[in-house]
Design an enzyme around this catalytic site. Structure first.
Site, PDB file in Angstrom:
ATOM      1  N   GLN A   1       0.626  -1.385   0.014  1.00 13.04           N
ATOM      2  CA  GLN A   1       0.019   0.128  -0.030  1.00 13.04           C
ATOM      3  C   GLN A   1       0.974   1.243   0.098  1.00 13.04           C
ATOM      4  O   GLN A   1       1.554   1.685   1.054  1.00 13.04           O
ATOM      5  CB  GLN A   1      -0.951   0.123   1.343  1.00 13.04           C
ATOM      6  CG  GLN A   1      -1.951   1.333   1.602  1.00 13.04           C
ATOM      7  CD  GLN A   1      -2.554   1.300   2.667  1.00 13.04           C
ATOM      8  OE1 GLN A   1      -1.967   0.717   3.638  1.00 13.04           O
ATOM      9  NE2 GLN A   1      -3.735   1.708   2.565  1.00 13.04           N
TER      10      GLN A   1
ATOM     11  N   TYR B   1       0.140   4.628   0.234  1.00 14.82           N
ATOM     12  CA  TYR B   1      -0.346   5.835   0.693  1.00 14.82           C
ATOM     13  C   TYR B   1       0.349   6.925   1.250  1.00 14.82           C
ATOM     14  O   TYR B   1       0.424   7.978   0.706  1.00 14.82           O
ATOM     15  CB  TYR B   1      -1.643   5.486   1.698  1.00 14.82           C
ATOM     16  CG  TYR B   1      -2.816   5.115   0.923  1.00 14.82           C
ATOM     17  CD1 TYR B   1      -3.029   4.349  -0.096  1.00 14.82           C
ATOM     18  CD2 TYR B   1      -4.266   5.296   1.635  1.00 14.82           C
ATOM     19  CE1 TYR B   1      -4.428   3.951  -0.882  1.00 14.82           C
ATOM     20  CE2 TYR B   1      -5.409   4.868   1.160  1.00 14.82           C
ATOM     21  CZ  TYR B   1      -5.142   3.974  -0.077  1.00 14.82           C
ATOM     22  OH  TYR B   1      -6.490   3.869  -0.686  1.00 14.82           O
ATOM     23  N   SER B   2       1.106   6.491   2.704  1.00 15.15           N
ATOM     24  CA  SER B   2       1.703   7.483   3.338  1.00 15.15           C
ATOM     25  C   SER B   2       2.913   7.925   2.621  1.00 15.15           C
ATOM     26  O   SER B   2       3.699   7.152   1.896  1.00 15.15           O
ATOM     27  CB  SER B   2       2.031   6.982   4.870  1.00 15.15           C
ATOM     28  OG  SER B   2       0.766   6.520   5.301  1.00 15.15           O
TER      29      SER B   2
ATOM     30  N   GLU C   1     -10.153  -1.259   4.885  1.00 12.96           N
ATOM     31  CA  GLU C   1      -8.934  -1.347   5.827  1.00 12.96           C
ATOM     32  C   GLU C   1      -9.304  -1.306   7.253  1.00 12.96           C
ATOM     33  O   GLU C   1      -8.753  -1.986   8.161  1.00 12.96           O
ATOM     34  CB  GLU C   1      -8.094  -0.182   5.733  1.00 12.96           C
ATOM     35  CG  GLU C   1      -6.757  -0.545   6.374  1.00 12.96           C
ATOM     36  CD  GLU C   1      -5.629   0.561   6.408  1.00 12.96           C
ATOM     37  OE1 GLU C   1      -5.764   1.609   5.309  1.00 12.96           O
ATOM     38  OE2 GLU C   1      -4.707   0.855   7.072  1.00 12.96           O
TER      39      GLU C   1
ATOM     40  N   SER D   1      -4.484   7.158  13.653  1.00  4.19           N
ATOM     41  CA  SER D   1      -3.829   7.294  14.864  1.00  4.19           C
ATOM     42  C   SER D   1      -5.034   7.691  15.986  1.00  4.19           C
ATOM     43  O   SER D   1      -6.131   8.026  15.610  1.00  4.19           O
ATOM     44  CB  SER D   1      -2.886   8.437  14.999  1.00  4.19           C
ATOM     45  OG  SER D   1      -3.374   9.675  15.180  1.00  4.19           O
TER      46      SER D   1
ATOM     47  N   GLU E   1      -5.245   9.533  18.078  1.00  3.47           N
ATOM     48  CA  GLU E   1      -5.656  11.077  18.356  1.00  3.47           C
ATOM     49  C   GLU E   1      -6.791  11.459  17.594  1.00  3.47           C
ATOM     50  O   GLU E   1      -7.605  11.820  17.510  1.00  3.47           O
ATOM     51  CB  GLU E   1      -4.580  11.946  18.213  1.00  3.47           C
ATOM     52  CG  GLU E   1      -3.522  11.996  19.337  1.00  3.47           C
ATOM     53  CD  GLU E   1      -2.536  10.864  19.425  1.00  3.47           C
ATOM     54  OE1 GLU E   1      -2.644   9.917  18.280  1.00  3.47           O
ATOM     55  OE2 GLU E   1      -1.678  10.670  20.453  1.00  3.47           O
TER      56      GLU E   1
HETATM   57  C1  LIG Z   1       3.837  -0.286  11.556  1.00  2.00           C
HETATM   58  C2  LIG Z   1       3.324   0.690  10.356  1.00  2.00           C
HETATM   59  C3  LIG Z   1       2.883   0.371   9.169  1.00  2.00           C
HETATM   60  C4  LIG Z   1       2.290   1.023   8.119  1.00  2.00           C
HETATM   61  N1  LIG Z   1       2.029   0.665   7.025  1.00  2.00           N
HETATM   62  C5  LIG Z   1       1.731   1.407   5.998  1.00  2.00           C
HETATM   63  C6  LIG Z   1       1.450   1.100   4.800  1.00  2.00           C
HETATM   64  O1  LIG Z   1       1.275  -0.229   4.360  1.00  2.00           O
HETATM   65  N2  LIG Z   1       1.039   1.821   3.844  1.00  2.00           N
HETATM   66  C7  LIG Z   1       0.901   3.124   3.973  1.00  2.00           C
HETATM   67  O2  LIG Z   1       0.597   3.839   3.324  1.00  2.00           O
HETATM   68  N3  LIG Z   1       1.054   3.650   5.463  1.00  2.00           N
HETATM   69  C8  LIG Z   1       1.412   2.703   6.393  1.00  2.00           C
HETATM   70  N4  LIG Z   1       1.603   3.243   7.490  1.00  2.00           N
HETATM   71  C9  LIG Z   1       1.604   4.808   7.691  1.00  2.00           C
HETATM   72  C10 LIG Z   1       0.375   5.246   8.639  1.00  2.00           C
HETATM   73  O3  LIG Z   1      -0.798   5.047   7.901  1.00  2.00           O
HETATM   74  C11 LIG Z   1       0.857   6.546   9.089  1.00  2.00           C
HETATM   75  O4  LIG Z   1       1.982   6.607  10.108  1.00  2.00           O
HETATM   76  C12 LIG Z   1      -0.368   7.258  10.019  1.00  2.00           C
HETATM   77  O5  LIG Z   1      -1.120   7.377   9.225  1.00  2.00           O
HETATM   78  C13 LIG Z   1       0.188   8.532  10.738  1.00  2.00           C
HETATM   79  O6  LIG Z   1       0.895   9.136  10.056  1.00  2.00           O
HETATM   80  P1  LIG Z   1       2.389   9.846  10.421  1.00  2.00           P
HETATM   81  O7  LIG Z   1       3.156   8.668  10.554  1.00  2.00           O
HETATM   82  O8  LIG Z   1       2.789  10.590   9.023  1.00  2.00           O
HETATM   83  O9  LIG Z   1       2.032  10.782  11.516  1.00  2.00           O
HETATM   84  P2  LIG Z   1       1.473  12.100  11.674  1.00  2.00           P
HETATM   85  O10 LIG Z   1       0.240  12.078  10.789  1.00  2.00           O
HETATM   86  O11 LIG Z   1       2.569  13.094  11.512  1.00  2.00           O
HETATM   87  O12 LIG Z   1       1.145  12.339  13.164  1.00  2.00           O
HETATM   88  C14 LIG Z   1       2.269  12.544  14.108  1.00  2.00           C
HETATM   89  C15 LIG Z   1       1.294  12.662  15.680  1.00  2.00           C
HETATM   90  O13 LIG Z   1       0.376  13.838  15.383  1.00  2.00           O
HETATM   91  C16 LIG Z   1      -0.930  13.234  15.934  1.00  2.00           C
HETATM   92  N5  LIG Z   1      -1.741  14.074  14.773  1.00  2.00           N
HETATM   93  C17 LIG Z   1      -1.936  14.277  13.649  1.00  2.00           C
HETATM   94  N6  LIG Z   1      -2.738  14.869  12.955  1.00  2.00           N
HETATM   95  C18 LIG Z   1      -3.566  15.114  14.048  1.00  2.00           C
HETATM   96  C19 LIG Z   1      -4.840  15.946  14.247  1.00  2.00           C
HETATM   97  N7  LIG Z   1      -5.390  16.130  13.007  1.00  2.00           N
HETATM   98  N8  LIG Z   1      -5.196  16.023  15.549  1.00  2.00           N
HETATM   99  C20 LIG Z   1      -4.769  15.314  16.539  1.00  2.00           C
HETATM  100  N9  LIG Z   1      -3.328  14.897  16.687  1.00  2.00           N
HETATM  101  C21 LIG Z   1      -2.947  14.509  15.170  1.00  2.00           C
HETATM  102  C22 LIG Z   1      -0.865  11.997  15.535  1.00  2.00           C
HETATM  103  O14 LIG Z   1      -1.907  11.117  16.315  1.00  2.00           O
HETATM  104  C23 LIG Z   1       0.522  11.350  15.994  1.00  2.00           C
HETATM  105  O15 LIG Z   1       0.467  11.424  17.342  1.00  2.00           O
HETATM  106  C24 LIG Z   1       2.171   2.631   8.517  1.00  2.00           C
HETATM  107  C25 LIG Z   1       2.493   2.972   9.836  1.00  2.00           C
HETATM  108  C26 LIG Z   1       3.125   2.046  10.881  1.00  2.00           C
HETATM  109  C27 LIG Z   1       3.318   2.686  12.137  1.00  2.00           C
END
Ligand SMILES: Cc1cc2nc3c(=O)[nH]c(=O)nc-3n(C[C@H](O)[C@H](O)[C@H](O)COP(=O)(O)OP(=O)(O)OC[C@H]3O[C@@H](n4cnc5c(N)ncnc54)[C@H](O)[C@@H]3O)c2cc1C
Length: 398
Positions: free
Chosen positions: A126, A128-129, A244, A383, A385
């Site tokens: 996937q 996406y991120s 998902e 997440s 939050e």
């Molecule tokens: C083990 C693992 C596997 C994954 N696998 C995949 C995958 O296969 N494909 C893929 O595309 N993605 C994958 N992901 C990514 C995952 O979807 C993202 O990590 C997730 O969406 C959070 O984004 P970020 O890591 O950029 O954190 P951020 O979005 O930068 O968030 C950082 C912190 O800020 C908080 N935060 C952010 N926005 C807000 C808000 N609006 N209000 C309050 N708090 C907020 C969050 O809760 C978090 O604590 C994976 C992640 C992990 C950890």
């Protein structure tokens, strides 16, 4: 609302149980029960067994080779498979891309990709991120510029789970900067062997490269790999996320974890008694069991509503948060239960064929790994939050 299983549902449970007794290889269930790492070949073996029975894609309709199981049957299936310690079904092709292609793909895409997902010819991941687009997914920057019959893709994806095994990746790419960010996103299918793609592992706290960074440097993708319409990818992306987020509570995993915790607490010494006889520890286990029972009932209520035709809404956010808290608490208690054996975490001992001696009893070995690995539960799939914000807006109307 009726939370009791019908006779047909009970019969289905018996059928799944008999199938697992007959077909689930002991080698695989021993690995899962013992917290050992599964290889790509392990997953493929289990997928093939399920596919032969028509249960690999329980969520797909019959016309595409799926099991056409309803929400309650899928819940029963997941309860039985987790308690039998079957490997999980890798979700990217089956649970995520399959439904998107069935709804938005063209006939050629359906005919080509769907059978390949089922028979294991393609392993999807996937995309996406990105480093600047996680919770705020609409900010994706990886660009796809149309040049004749191709898109030229540049950018980076991250956290790509099991991308090291994949030969295909479905990506959200930016095809327009005009209008709202959501309006310029497209959904593209990309062959991972195309020149210009680099996969770099990210080693997580538990020592495993479960996720990856994927870089795209002038990657040439046939335009026919676009799903649906250009710039409409956000619609497909959101549709995929609803898939998902099914089974988000992880009731089966929590039950299996709790059963293992109880077993360990019954074996570990605490002075002249076992840990399970320690009232403080027993009270903590009882609390998590009560929380789990309450969550399982909420899960059934939501399933009953789904069976009656209501789409699950913000309730799945409640399940995601509660399921995460419960599983992380079980992991923490298990680590506490194995005491000092949780300290010398020997990651390599979890690999098949490793000759590294584990420290302490067998059951202690996966405790730290599971504790570290499941930190992810409160991050991916939305997440905690972000889920709380959804609850406060959609349910509490704050
Ligand atoms: C083990 C693992 C596997 C994954 N696998 C995949 C995958 O296969 N494909 C893929 O595309 N993605 C994958 N992901 C990514 C995952 O979807 C993202 O990590 C997730 O969406 C959070 O984004 P970020 O890591 O950029 O954190 P951020 O979005 O930068 O968030 C950082 C912190 O800020 C908080 N935060 C952010 N926005 C807000 C808000 N609006 N209000 C309050 N708090 C907020 C969050 O809760 C978090 O604590 C994976 C992640 C992990 C950890």
């Amino acid at each position: 609302m009726d939370l009791n299983y019908t006779d047909e549902q009970k019969a289905f449970r018996a059928e799944v149980r008999a199938f697992l007794e007959d077909k689930l290889p002991k080698r695989l269930s021993d690995k899962v029960a013992g917290g050992k790492r599964l290889t790509k070949a392990d997953y493929e073996e289990w997928h093939a067994i399920l596919n032969e029975r028509g249960w690999l894609a329980g969520n797909w309709p019959k016309e595409f080779g799926g099991g056409a199981l309803d929400a309650v049957q899928r819940h029963i299936f997941e309860e039985e498979t987790t308690s039998a310690h079957a490997p999980r079904i890798v979700p990217f092709g089956i649970a995520m891309l399959g439904p998107v292609l069935q709804k938005f793909g063209n006939d050629a895409q359906k005919a080509h990709y769907l059978p390949r997902i089922l028979n294991g010819d393609d392993w999807w991941c996937q995309g996406y991120s990105e480093p600047g687009a996680g919770s705020d997914l609409a900010s994706v920057k990886t660009s796809a510029v149309r040049e004749g019959e191709h898109y030229i893709v540049n950018g980076q994806k991250t956290w790509t789970t099991l991308g090291q095994y994949a030969n295909m990746i479905f990506c959200l790419v930016r095809t327009s900067k005009a209008g709202k960010p959501q309006e310029g996103i497209s959904f593209l299918l990309i062959d991972m062997d195309t020149p210009g793609i680099t996969v770099r592992p990210i080693v997580l706290l538990d020592g495993e490269p479960e996720v990856n960074e994927v870089f795209f440097d002038n990657v040439k993708v046939p335009a026919e790999n676009l799903v649906g319409e250009e710039n409409k990818g956000w619609t497909y992306a959101k549709f995929l996320l609803t898939h998902e987020r099914t089974n988000i509570a992880g009731v089966g995993f929590a039950r299996a974890g709790l059963a293992s915790l109880k077993r360990i607490a019954g074996l570990e010494k605490d002075g002249d008694r076992t840990l399970i006889q320690n009232p403080l520890f027993a009270a903590k286990m009882a609390q998590v069991e009560i929380d789990l029972m309450a969550m399982a009932t909420t899960n059934l209520r939501i399933l009953a509503a789904a069976a009656a035709g209501q789409a699950p809404g913000a309730e799945s956010s409640m399940l995601k948060i509660k399921g995460t808290q419960i599983r992380q608490e079980i992991n923490a208690l298990t680590r506490q239960a194995v005491g000092p054996y949780a300290m010398p975490f020997v990651s390599e001992a979890l690999d098949e064929g490793s000759n590294v001696e584990p420290v302490g009893p067998d059951y202690a070995m996966p405790a730290t790994q599971a504790y570290f690995n499941n930190r992810k539960l409160s991050i991916y799939g939305g997440s905690s939050e972000v889920q709380r914000t959804i609850i406060s807006k959609a349910i509490l109307e704050l």
